[in-house]
Design a protein around this motif. Structure first.
Motif, PDB file in Angstrom:
ATOM      1  N   VAL A  79       0.661  -1.086   0.018  1.00 41.96           N
ATOM      2  CA  VAL A  79       0.061  -0.029   0.068  1.00 41.96           C
ATOM      3  C   VAL A  79       0.472   0.679   0.014  1.00 41.96           C
ATOM      4  CG1 VAL A  79      -1.558   1.951   1.527  1.00 41.96           C
ATOM      5  CG2 VAL A  79      -1.821  -1.056   1.192  1.00 41.96           C
ATOM      6  N   VAL A  80       1.891   1.721   0.738  1.00 40.93           N
ATOM      7  CA  VAL A  80       2.794   2.048   1.121  1.00 40.93           C
ATOM      8  C   VAL A  80       3.383   2.395  -0.441  1.00 40.93           C
ATOM      9  CG1 VAL A  80       5.447   3.220   1.882  1.00 40.93           C
ATOM     10  CG2 VAL A  80       2.913   1.730   3.497  1.00 40.93           C
ATOM     11  N   LYS A  81       3.965   1.800  -0.994  1.00 39.17           N
ATOM     12  CA  LYS A  81       4.927   2.238  -2.978  1.00 39.17           C
ATOM     13  C   LYS A  81       3.990   2.460  -3.434  1.00 39.17           C
ATOM     14  CE  LYS A  81       5.785  -1.689  -4.566  1.00 39.17           C
ATOM     15  NZ  LYS A  81       7.392  -3.554  -5.061  1.00 39.17           N
ATOM     16  N   THR A  82       2.319   1.898  -3.685  1.00 34.65           N
ATOM     17  CA  THR A  82       1.450   2.243  -4.413  1.00 34.65           C
ATOM     18  C   THR A  82       1.121   3.588  -4.164  1.00 34.65           C
ATOM     19  OG1 THR A  82       0.668  -0.371  -4.577  1.00 34.65           O
ATOM     20  CG2 THR A  82      -1.216   1.234  -5.166  1.00 34.65           C
ATOM     21  N   HIS A  83       0.712   3.885  -3.089  1.00 33.44           N
ATOM     22  CA  HIS A  83       0.345   5.265  -3.043  1.00 33.44           C
ATOM     23  C   HIS A  83       1.382   6.210  -3.132  1.00 33.44           C
ATOM     24  CE1 HIS A  83      -2.238   9.099  -0.799  1.00 33.44           C
ATOM     25  NE2 HIS A  83      -0.235   8.710  -0.474  1.00 33.44           N
ATOM     26  N   GLY A  84       2.610   6.017  -2.525  1.00 34.51           N
ATOM     27  CA  GLY A  84       4.048   6.462  -2.911  1.00 34.51           C
ATOM     28  C   GLY A  84       4.473   7.039  -4.489  1.00 34.51           C
ATOM     29  N   ARG A  85       3.813   6.151  -5.016  1.00 34.80           N
ATOM     30  CA  ARG A  85       4.197   6.205  -6.130  1.00 34.80           C
ATOM     31  C   ARG A  85       2.845   7.086  -7.072  1.00 34.80           C
ATOM     32  NH1 ARG A  85       5.400  -0.200  -8.439  1.00 34.80           N
ATOM     33  NH2 ARG A  85       7.545   0.248  -8.137  1.00 34.80           N
ATOM     34  N   ALA A  86       1.600   6.556  -6.717  1.00 35.79           N
ATOM     35  CA  ALA A  86       0.513   7.588  -7.323  1.00 35.79           C
ATOM     36  C   ALA A  86       1.276   9.512  -6.868  1.00 35.79           C
ATOM     37  CB  ALA A  86      -0.797   7.067  -6.582  1.00 35.79           C
ATOM     38  N   VAL A  87       0.337   9.371  -5.319  1.00 30.60           N
ATOM     39  CA  VAL A  87       0.751  10.879  -4.527  1.00 30.60           C
ATOM     40  C   VAL A  87       2.061  11.043  -4.125  1.00 30.60           C
ATOM     41  CG1 VAL A  87      -1.119  11.371  -5.817  1.00 30.60           C
ATOM     42  CG2 VAL A  87      -0.881  10.522  -3.290  1.00 30.60           C
ATOM     43  N   CYS A  88       2.266  10.046  -3.322  1.00 27.70           N
ATOM     44  CA  CYS A  88       3.323  10.322  -1.872  1.00 27.70           C
ATOM     45  C   CYS A  88       4.588   9.985  -2.526  1.00 27.70           C
ATOM     46  CB  CYS A  88       2.729   9.873  -0.881  1.00 27.70           C
ATOM     47  SG  CYS A  88       3.953  10.317   0.491  1.00 27.70           S
ATOM     48  N   GLN A  89       5.110  10.728  -3.606  1.00 27.20           N
ATOM     49  CA  GLN A  89       6.243  10.918  -4.328  1.00 27.20           C
ATOM     50  C   GLN A  89       7.815  11.450  -3.860  1.00 27.20           C
ATOM     51  OE1 GLN A  89       6.094  11.914  -8.177  1.00 27.20           O
ATOM     52  NE2 GLN A  89       3.534  10.781  -8.836  1.00 27.20           N
ATOM     53  N   THR A  90       8.679  11.758  -4.026  1.00 26.38           N
ATOM     54  CA  THR A  90       9.355  12.652  -3.313  1.00 26.38           C
ATOM     55  C   THR A  90       8.901  13.761  -2.950  1.00 26.38           C
ATOM     56  OG1 THR A  90      10.905  10.960  -4.816  1.00 26.38           O
ATOM     57  CG2 THR A  90      11.974  13.023  -3.293  1.00 26.38           C
ATOM     58  N   VAL A  91       9.068  14.310  -4.570  1.00 18.66           N
ATOM     59  CA  VAL A  91       8.067  15.698  -4.112  1.00 18.66           C
ATOM     60  C   VAL A  91       6.802  15.168  -4.061  1.00 18.66           C
ATOM     61  CG1 VAL A  91       7.501  18.215  -4.832  1.00 18.66           C
ATOM     62  CG2 VAL A  91       9.269  16.529  -5.238  1.00 18.66           C
ATOM     63  N   PHE A 104       2.324  15.183  -3.645  1.00 23.53           N
ATOM     64  CA  PHE A 104       1.242  15.893  -4.385  1.00 23.53           C
ATOM     65  C   PHE A 104       0.266  15.561  -4.030  1.00 23.53           C
ATOM     66  CE2 PHE A 104       3.354  14.426  -7.867  1.00 23.53           C
ATOM     67  CZ  PHE A 104       3.817  15.218  -8.664  1.00 23.53           C
ATOM     68  N   CYS A 105      -0.059  16.435  -2.018  1.00 20.16           N
ATOM     69  CA  CYS A 105      -0.105  16.224  -0.932  1.00 20.16           C
ATOM     70  C   CYS A 105      -1.976  17.388  -1.505  1.00 20.16           C
ATOM     71  CB  CYS A 105       0.493  17.049   0.524  1.00 20.16           C
ATOM     72  SG  CYS A 105       2.153  16.646   0.553  1.00 20.16           S
ATOM     73  N   SER A 106      -1.873  18.355  -2.451  1.00 25.56           N
ATOM     74  CA  SER A 106      -3.101  18.830  -2.277  1.00 25.56           C
ATOM     75  C   SER A 106      -4.170  17.679  -2.392  1.00 25.56           C
ATOM     76  CB  SER A 106      -2.676  19.834  -3.426  1.00 25.56           C
ATOM     77  OG  SER A 106      -2.223  19.608  -4.760  1.00 25.56           O
ATOM     78  N   LYS A 107      -3.644  16.658  -3.936  1.00 25.72           N
ATOM     79  CA  LYS A 107      -4.496  15.799  -4.643  1.00 25.72           C
ATOM     80  C   LYS A 107      -4.077  14.227  -3.729  1.00 25.72           C
ATOM     81  CE  LYS A 107      -3.172  17.626  -8.854  1.00 25.72           C
ATOM     82  NZ  LYS A 107      -2.450  17.561 -10.135  1.00 25.72           N
ATOM     83  N   CYS A 108      -3.831  14.878  -2.592  1.00 29.08           N
ATOM     84  CA  CYS A 108      -4.099  13.086  -2.084  1.00 29.08           C
ATOM     85  C   CYS A 108      -5.301  12.995  -1.452  1.00 29.08           C
ATOM     86  CB  CYS A 108      -2.636  13.157  -1.130  1.00 29.08           C
ATOM     87  SG  CYS A 108      -3.260  11.975  -0.041  1.00 29.08           S
ATOM     88  N   PRO A 109      -6.174  12.066  -1.314  1.00 32.88           N
ATOM     89  CA  PRO A 109      -7.139  11.884  -0.672  1.00 32.88           C
ATOM     90  C   PRO A 109      -6.792  11.556   0.475  1.00 32.88           C
ATOM     91  CG  PRO A 109      -5.912   9.287  -1.927  1.00 32.88           C
ATOM     92  CD  PRO A 109      -5.161  10.543  -2.228  1.00 32.88           C
ATOM     93  N   VAL A 110      -5.538  11.199   1.399  1.00 36.59           N
ATOM     94  CA  VAL A 110      -5.818  11.153   2.331  1.00 36.59           C
ATOM     95  C   VAL A 110      -5.215  12.834   3.475  1.00 36.59           C
ATOM     96  CG1 VAL A 110      -5.812   8.816   2.729  1.00 36.59           C
ATOM     97  CG2 VAL A 110      -4.000   9.609   2.304  1.00 36.59           C
ATOM     98  N   ASN A 111      -5.097  13.633   2.843  1.00 37.43           N
ATOM     99  CA  ASN A 111      -4.216  14.400   3.176  1.00 37.43           C
ATOM    100  C   ASN A 111      -5.024  15.174   4.322  1.00 37.43           C
ATOM    101  OD1 ASN A 111      -5.943  16.089   2.462  1.00 37.43           O
ATOM    102  ND2 ASN A 111      -5.512  17.151   0.324  1.00 37.43           N
ATOM    103  N   LYS A 112      -6.341  14.875   4.327  1.00 35.81           N
ATOM    104  CA  LYS A 112      -7.033  15.323   5.918  1.00 35.81           C
ATOM    105  C   LYS A 112      -6.572  14.821   6.898  1.00 35.81           C
ATOM    106  CE  LYS A 112     -10.975  18.291   3.875  1.00 35.81           C
ATOM    107  NZ  LYS A 112     -10.396  18.395   2.477  1.00 35.81           N
ATOM    108  N   ILE A 113      -5.850  13.313   6.822  1.00 32.30           N
ATOM    109  CA  ILE A 113      -5.944  12.467   8.226  1.00 32.30           C
ATOM    110  C   ILE A 113      -4.187  12.064   7.625  1.00 32.30           C
ATOM    111  CG2 ILE A 113      -7.995  11.505   8.434  1.00 32.30           C
ATOM    112  CD1 ILE A 113      -6.822   8.752   7.034  1.00 32.30           C
ATOM    113  N   CYS A 114      -3.319  12.656   7.095  1.00 34.62           N
ATOM    114  CA  CYS A 114      -2.457  11.980   7.229  1.00 34.62           C
ATOM    115  C   CYS A 114      -1.171  12.737   8.372  1.00 34.62           C
ATOM    116  CB  CYS A 114      -1.134  12.782   6.012  1.00 34.62           C
ATOM    117  SG  CYS A 114       0.629  12.799   5.548  1.00 34.62           S
TER     118      CYS A 114
END
Ligand code: SF4
Length: 181
Positions: free
Chosen positions: A148-160, A162-172
């Protein structure tokens, strides 16, 4: 399974996946690997990082599996981590995928970096990171946490990220991290 797990340390999945079909066609059993010629095996995995060391570990691990476990990969953490080239990350991966046994959380490079980013562990040592994660993550999520971490990392939680587009940014929990992302 054991061979792929040893090869995968510090190596991209894509590189491992390119190498394994030829390897698995030639070596089918623990005995085949145990009797392999180290130079030939090293050459077959030359695109993998630390090919020489990994070839040696594969051969020695398969010899141990042949001699101590009758050719069957052990299904206990304490037995797996005694094998050459197998640490807790690899042992967890083998236990989960081969035996559906969940004793811990595989800690790969994605899990290390995102655990730090999310403030789940500020340790550097993978075993300590695993302990920290096991203390805060419900056991029902351990088996696929790394995936899950790798999949989410590749999708939005990349090296930089994309917090504004992240579906869990409110609970991150990143806002609780004292050091910079
Ligand atoms: S909000 Fe999402 S993208 Fe940003 S750090 Fe947290 S998990 Fe990663």
């Amino acid at each position: 399974m054991v061979t792929a797990a040893i090869l995968s340390a510090q190596t991209l999945d894509a590189t491992v996946n390119k190498t394994t079909p030829t390897l698995f066609a030639k070596y089918k059993t623990a005995k085949d690997y145990a009797n392999a010629d180290i130079e030939e095996l090293t050459d077959m995995i030359r695109n993998i990082s630390f090919a020489g060391n990994k070839a040696k570990n594969i051969i020695n691990t398969m010899k141990a599996i042949q001699e101590k476990y009758n050719g069957k990969v052990p299904n206990k953490m304490e037995e797996l981590i005694e094998l050459p080239g197998i640490g807790r990350k690899t042992a967890n991966t083998i236990l989960i995928n081969a035996y559906n046994v969940v004793e811990g959380i595989p800690v790969d490079t994605w899990v290390i970096s995102r655990s730090y980013r999310w403030g789940l562990s500020l340790n550097n040592d993978p075993d300590k990171i695993e302990r920290d994660l096991m203390n805060v993550i419900d056991k029902k999520y351990w088996h696929n946490w790394a995936y899950v971490v790798k999949t989410h990392g590749r999708a939005v939680c990349q090296t930089v990220p994309f917090c504004s587009k992240c579906p869990v940014n409110k609970i991150c929990p990143k806002n609780n991290v004292k050091k910079q992302l």
